[in-house]
Structure formats: structure tokens, C-alpha cells
Design a protein around this motif. Structure first.
Motif, PDB file in Angstrom:
ATOM      1  N   GLU A  69      51.652  44.366  15.696  1.00  0.00           N
ATOM      2  CA  GLU A  69      51.370  43.684  16.967  1.00  0.00           C
ATOM      3  C   GLU A  69      49.872  43.676  17.263  1.00  0.00           C
ATOM      4  O   GLU A  69      49.287  42.622  17.543  1.00  0.00           O
ATOM      5  CB  GLU A  69      52.133  44.373  18.101  1.00  0.00           C
ATOM      6  N   GLN A  70      49.219  44.842  17.192  1.00  0.00           N
ATOM      7  CA  GLN A  70      47.792  44.902  17.509  1.00  0.00           C
ATOM      8  C   GLN A  70      46.949  44.139  16.490  1.00  0.00           C
ATOM      9  O   GLN A  70      45.857  43.690  16.812  1.00  0.00           O
ATOM     10  CB  GLN A  70      47.300  46.353  17.658  1.00  0.00           C
ATOM     11  N   ALA A  71      47.483  43.950  15.278  1.00  0.00           N
ATOM     12  CA  ALA A  71      46.761  43.189  14.247  1.00  0.00           C
ATOM     13  C   ALA A  71      47.020  41.689  14.366  1.00  0.00           C
ATOM     14  O   ALA A  71      46.462  40.905  13.595  1.00  0.00           O
ATOM     15  CB  ALA A  71      47.157  43.687  12.859  1.00  0.00           C
ATOM     16  N   GLY A  72      47.881  41.285  15.297  1.00  0.00           N
ATOM     17  CA  GLY A  72      48.180  39.869  15.475  1.00  0.00           C
ATOM     18  C   GLY A  72      49.160  39.309  14.468  1.00  0.00           C
ATOM     19  O   GLY A  72      49.224  38.090  14.275  1.00  0.00           O
ATOM     20  N   LEU A  73      49.941  40.175  13.832  1.00  0.00           N
ATOM     21  CA  LEU A  73      50.850  39.716  12.777  1.00  0.00           C
ATOM     22  C   LEU A  73      52.322  39.728  13.186  1.00  0.00           C
ATOM     23  O   LEU A  73      53.155  39.111  12.526  1.00  0.00           O
ATOM     24  CB  LEU A  73      50.672  40.582  11.521  1.00  0.00           C
TER      25      LEU A  73
END
Length: 146
Positions: A69-73
């Protein structure tokens, strides 16, 4: 000679070394520069659902999902497509049970699933379980990092 490979309906990726690396200082997942475009192409252009088969070790599934989530994936993932050893009685890659569990969870025959990872043993484990599999080279020089 006709190909025996079936059309892929689900592509499972490993996280570390395949989609990105964790920053040693922050613990955050840093996606490789090609990761977002690769996942977008697989999902939006080719039309294949995306999942994760990963070994999290001391991290929980919710912590693993939070990394994505925090990596945008995380938005690329099928809702049922996240599988770790914690889902399969601590059975990790390359043992066949984790790949079989993942295919069953998403409701796709195992021979219509693809596993993409940077570890040859994990790729061979997926193949032994009946998945199609491909070795994704890690970025050049990764093996030289200390």
C-alpha cells in the motif's frame, strides 16, 4: 508442434527482489522503476489478474499488505490474490502447497497461473506445483550490494 501452455488468467509476483527492495533504514518497500508500468501492462493491457505469493517471515499479512500500500502497488492486486506462508500453515516457497493454495484461493486452475520471481528455486517450486513460471532478473548489481 502445438504448445501445451494454457492461457494465463492470474499472474503472481514475489515482492522482495521482484517488485522492489525494502529500504534498510525505513523498512519501506521501494519499487523498482519498471514495477508500476509492468503491473499496469499485465493488468490493463494484457488483461491478467495480479496476485502476490511471498514469504513474510516475522511480518504479518497485514504488514505485508501495508508495504504494498505505501509503495503504491496494492491497487493492482486481486482482492483474494495476496498469499504468504502464514496462510498455508507456515509452508513457504518453494514448497508446492503455497502455490496450490494461491491458485485455489483465486479460483484459477493452477496451470493457468503464472509465478514471477527472482529466485530460481521459487520459480522451480512453482513449476513443480503445475504453475507456469518465469525468472525475473533483478536489477544489475543487486547481488553486489552489502
Amino acid at each position: 508442434m502445438a504448445s501445451t501452455q494454457k492461457q494465463i488468467a492470474m499472474a503472481f509476483f514475489d515482492i522482495g527482489g521482484t517488485l522492489g527492495e525494502r529500504d534498510a533504514a525505513t523498512g519501506k518497500l521501494i519499487p523498482f522503476p519498471s514495477t508500476v508500468s509492468m503491473l499496469a501492462t499485465v493488468r490493463d493491457v494484457i488483461g491478467v489478474r495480479i496476485g502476490i505469493i511471498t514469504t513474510l517471515g516475522p511480518l504479518s499479512n497485514s504488514q505485508g499488505r501495508a508495504l504494498l500500500e505505501q509503495a503504491g502497488l496494492a491497487g493492482f492486486l486481486d482482492p483474494q490474490g495476496f498469499v504468504s506462508e502464514h496462510d498455508v500453515g507456515e509452508v513457504a516457497k518453494p514448497r508446492r502447497a503455497i502455490y496450490e493454495f494461491a491458485a485455489h484461493r483465486v479460483g484459477v486452475p493452477i496451470d493457468r497461473c503464472l509465478y514471477v520471481g527472482e529466485n530460481m528455486l521459487e520459480v522451480l517450486g512453482a513449476m513443480a506445483a503445475g504453475m507456469q513460471a518465469v525468472l525475473k532478473p533483478s536489477p544489475p548489481g543487486r547481488e553486489l550490494q552489502v
